[in-house]
Design a protein around this motif. Structure first.
Motif, PDB file in Angstrom:
ATOM      1  N   ASN A 296       0.805  -1.226   0.000  1.00  0.00           N
ATOM      2  CA  ASN A 296       0.000   0.000   0.000  1.00  0.00           C
ATOM      3  C   ASN A 296       0.836   1.274   0.000  1.00  0.00           C
ATOM      4  O   ASN A 296       0.281   2.373  -0.073  1.00  0.00           O
ATOM      5  CB  ASN A 296      -0.979   0.008   1.181  1.00  0.00           C
ATOM      6  CG  ASN A 296      -0.295  -0.257   2.509  1.00  0.00           C
ATOM      7  OD1 ASN A 296       0.898   0.007   2.671  1.00  0.00           O
ATOM      8  ND2 ASN A 296      -1.045  -0.808   3.454  1.00  0.00           N
ATOM      9  N   ARG A 297       2.145   1.170   0.084  1.00  0.00           N
ATOM     10  CA  ARG A 297       3.000   2.351   0.006  1.00  0.00           C
ATOM     11  C   ARG A 297       4.379   1.917  -0.481  1.00  0.00           C
ATOM     12  O   ARG A 297       4.721   0.725  -0.432  1.00  0.00           O
ATOM     13  CB  ARG A 297       3.095   3.066   1.361  1.00  0.00           C
ATOM     14  CG  ARG A 297       3.617   2.207   2.487  1.00  0.00           C
ATOM     15  CD  ARG A 297       3.442   2.908   3.830  1.00  0.00           C
ATOM     16  NE  ARG A 297       4.029   2.151   4.919  1.00  0.00           N
ATOM     17  CZ  ARG A 297       3.450   1.165   5.566  1.00  0.00           C
ATOM     18  NH1 ARG A 297       2.226   0.804   5.216  1.00  0.00           N
ATOM     19  NH2 ARG A 297       4.060   0.541   6.554  1.00  0.00           N
ATOM     20  N   SER A 327       1.811   6.519  -1.832  1.00  0.00           N
ATOM     21  CA  SER A 327       0.759   5.775  -1.153  1.00  0.00           C
ATOM     22  C   SER A 327      -0.342   5.443  -2.154  1.00  0.00           C
ATOM     23  O   SER A 327      -0.755   6.301  -2.947  1.00  0.00           O
ATOM     24  CB  SER A 327       0.187   6.596   0.002  1.00  0.00           C
ATOM     25  OG  SER A 327      -0.842   5.887   0.663  1.00  0.00           O
ATOM     26  N   LYS A 328      -0.783   4.187  -2.158  1.00  0.00           N
ATOM     27  CA  LYS A 328      -1.794   3.744  -3.116  1.00  0.00           C
ATOM     28  C   LYS A 328      -3.184   4.216  -2.710  1.00  0.00           C
ATOM     29  O   LYS A 328      -3.526   4.237  -1.525  1.00  0.00           O
ATOM     30  CB  LYS A 328      -1.789   2.227  -3.237  1.00  0.00           C
ATOM     31  CG  LYS A 328      -0.582   1.651  -3.961  1.00  0.00           C
ATOM     32  CD  LYS A 328      -0.611   0.139  -3.975  1.00  0.00           C
ATOM     33  CE  LYS A 328      -1.821  -0.397  -4.695  1.00  0.00           C
ATOM     34  NZ  LYS A 328      -1.832  -1.882  -4.746  1.00  0.00           N
ATOM     35  N   LEU A 329      -3.978   4.553  -3.715  1.00  0.00           N
ATOM     36  CA  LEU A 329      -5.399   4.866  -3.529  1.00  0.00           C
ATOM     37  C   LEU A 329      -6.179   3.914  -4.418  1.00  0.00           C
ATOM     38  O   LEU A 329      -6.470   4.208  -5.571  1.00  0.00           O
ATOM     39  CB  LEU A 329      -5.696   6.323  -3.903  1.00  0.00           C
ATOM     40  CG  LEU A 329      -4.958   7.406  -3.108  1.00  0.00           C
ATOM     41  CD1 LEU A 329      -5.277   8.777  -3.691  1.00  0.00           C
ATOM     42  CD2 LEU A 329      -5.346   7.344  -1.641  1.00  0.00           C
ATOM     43  N   PHE A 334      -2.486   6.620  -7.188  1.00  0.00           N
ATOM     44  CA  PHE A 334      -1.561   6.816  -6.084  1.00  0.00           C
ATOM     45  C   PHE A 334      -1.256   8.301  -5.946  1.00  0.00           C
ATOM     46  O   PHE A 334      -1.461   9.090  -6.874  1.00  0.00           O
ATOM     47  CB  PHE A 334      -0.258   6.031  -6.319  1.00  0.00           C
ATOM     48  CG  PHE A 334       0.529   6.462  -7.523  1.00  0.00           C
ATOM     49  CD1 PHE A 334       1.489   7.472  -7.438  1.00  0.00           C
ATOM     50  CD2 PHE A 334       0.309   5.879  -8.760  1.00  0.00           C
ATOM     51  CE1 PHE A 334       2.220   7.873  -8.548  1.00  0.00           C
ATOM     52  CE2 PHE A 334       1.029   6.275  -9.879  1.00  0.00           C
ATOM     53  CZ  PHE A 334       1.986   7.276  -9.776  1.00  0.00           C
TER      54      PHE A 334
END
Length: 466
Positions: A296-297, A327-329, A334
């Protein structure tokens, strides 16, 4: 004039030697030979022995596609796939060593022959009490059903070629696909014990090279060479059916429908099969592997260069270093914050060092592939950290906007390589200390970097388990 001819000859020789097909040209009649085996045939022969062979019956393993061969010259009544699926399946069952196949496809012929035996014995031996009886038929504990369910043509087609002054070559390819289903049914309860789905691609290739050229006045040279190679459909069907039999054996052992002989290496071939099955579940139709990015990051470090586009000529490539945190969204989007140090210089005129701070939003174009393009954009600040020779009245910090694109290759869930290029717009004409014209100064960054992926994405884990 000699060089193009030489190039064609060299390339043609390389292609022919590498492919090997033209070296086996059918220039004479060939005798009958034992049928070819496939890679899966060898795997079936290497399976561990069963505790007890299973008696199986195959009534029919049909071509369910109803498809005929495509033709450019009119209609044809030749089928696209073999009609002998039952014979291929029975051979695969026998080669595995796990099953005892019994005759069921032409059971009427067998029963008629047994009636003839009985009537002949009665006629010649009369009604004696010791007249030998015809032994009873074996009955099947398992019935195998299914068939060839689809034959898809031209799922991928393409080619490439080049021609220069009458000299050139080209290659073309086409890929088809055949799909089979095989299910095992208990004769005592009618329960479907296992259902196996297998597909196999079929490749056709064509390569040719030619020359059409005037070598001298009124002397025309024309030559052409090439070959076409088509993977036999029957071998593709055979391999798919054999793979289905392998899957039936392994999954049956896993669910304790049948057992490996004591002392057999059952765990290894089960583990190998399920590893292959897991890979297949992550692979799409066109052999594209579906990757779950289980992080996730990430922390990235890049090295590269910077080039200014300002009021001076003679811009030089100067060093650049970049450190960023992302950081992933979701799966594809991201955000990241990046700090970079770089130098901008023009030959013998201008040279200064800068620090930059960027905030970006980005998008992975292919989030489920190992290799994916990405785009990003955002805003930031840059600060002049020069040697103190900054003219009075010239700003030392500048607001800017940037956008860029790049490519990322995921080596593993922890490490990825990337290459990128970005355009930075400073909204000021004072970056190189010269105010001239109406266009603001801007610069370009490009580089190669490494991403270190951190953390675990809970959503990705759940998707992978599904």
């Amino acid at each position: 004039m000699k060089y193009p001819i030489l190039v064609v000859l060299v390339v043609s020789t390389f292609l022919f030697n590498s492919c090997g097909t033209p070296l086996n040209k059918p220039i004479d009649f060939n005798g009958a030979r034992i049928g070819e085996t496939t890679k899966v045939t060898k795997k079936l022969n290497q399976l561990p022995e069963p505790e007890e062979k299973v008696v199986v019956g195959v009534y029919n393993f049909r071509d369910l596609t109803g498809q005929y061969k495509p033709s450019d010259v009119g209609s044809t009544f030749s089928t696209a796939v073999t009609q002998g699926g039952t014979a291929i399946l029975i051979e695969a069952l026998e080669n595995s060593g796990w099953f005892t196949p019994i005759e069921r496809e032409n059971i009427g012929n067998l029963l008629n022959e047994r009636n003839i035996i009985r009537s002949t014995r009665q006629e010649y031996q009369g009604s004696k009490e010791n007249t030998p009886q015809v032994p009873p038929l074996l009955f099947a504990g398992i019935l195998l059903e299914g068939g060839i369910v689809s034959y898809d043509t031209n799922i991928i087609t393409g080619g490439a070629g080049v021609r220069y002054f009458g000299v050139g070559g080209s290659t073309q390819y086409r890929q088809d696909r055949v799909t089979v289903y095989l299910r095992a049914i208990s004769t005592s309860s009618g329960e479907i014990l296992k259902n196996i789905y297998i597909s196999k691609t079929i490749l056709s290739q064509a390569i040719d090279a030619s020359i059409f050229k005037y070598v001298k006045f009124q002397r025309l040279m024309e030559a052409e060479v090439g070959f076409t190679r088509n993977e036999p459909v029957q071998l593709a069907v055979k391999e798919a059916i054999e793979k289905a039999v392998e899957g039936l054996i392994v999954e049956g052992v896993e669910e304790e429908l049948w057992k490996v002989k004591e002392g057999g290496a059952s765990q290894k071939f089960i583990a190998d099969y399920y590893l292959e099955k897991q890979e297949a579940e992550l692979t799409g139709l066109y052999n594209r592997k579906y990757i779950v990015r289980n992080y996730n990051r990430s922390l990235g470090v890049s090295l590269g260069g910077s080039v200014i586009s300002g009021d001076y000529n003679g811009a030089e490539i100067s060093p650049m270093i970049k450190i960023e945190y992302s950081s992933k969204l979701g799966n594809a989007f991201f955000i990241n914050i990046a700090g970079n140090g770089f130098q901008l210089s023009n030959e013998k005129v201008f040279s200064e060092s800068f620090l930059g701070l960027d905030l970006n939003a980005g998008f992975l174009v292919l989030p489920h592939d190992n290799f994916s393009p990405f785009v990003y954009g955002g805003g930031g600040y840059i600060f002049n950290i020069g040697n103190g020779d900054i003219p009075e009245g010239v700003d030392k910090s500048f607001f800017k906007m940037q956008y860029g694109l790049g490519l990322e290759y995921l080596l593993s869930q922890k490490i990825g390589l990337k290459i990128f290029a970005e355009h930075n717009i400073s909204f000021s004409d004072q970056l190189d200390y010269v105010i001239q014209g109406k266009r603001d100064d801007h610069y370009f960054n490009f580089g190669l970097g490494v991403n270190f992926n951190l953390g675990a994405n809970g959503n990705a884990k759940s998707n992978q388990n599904k």
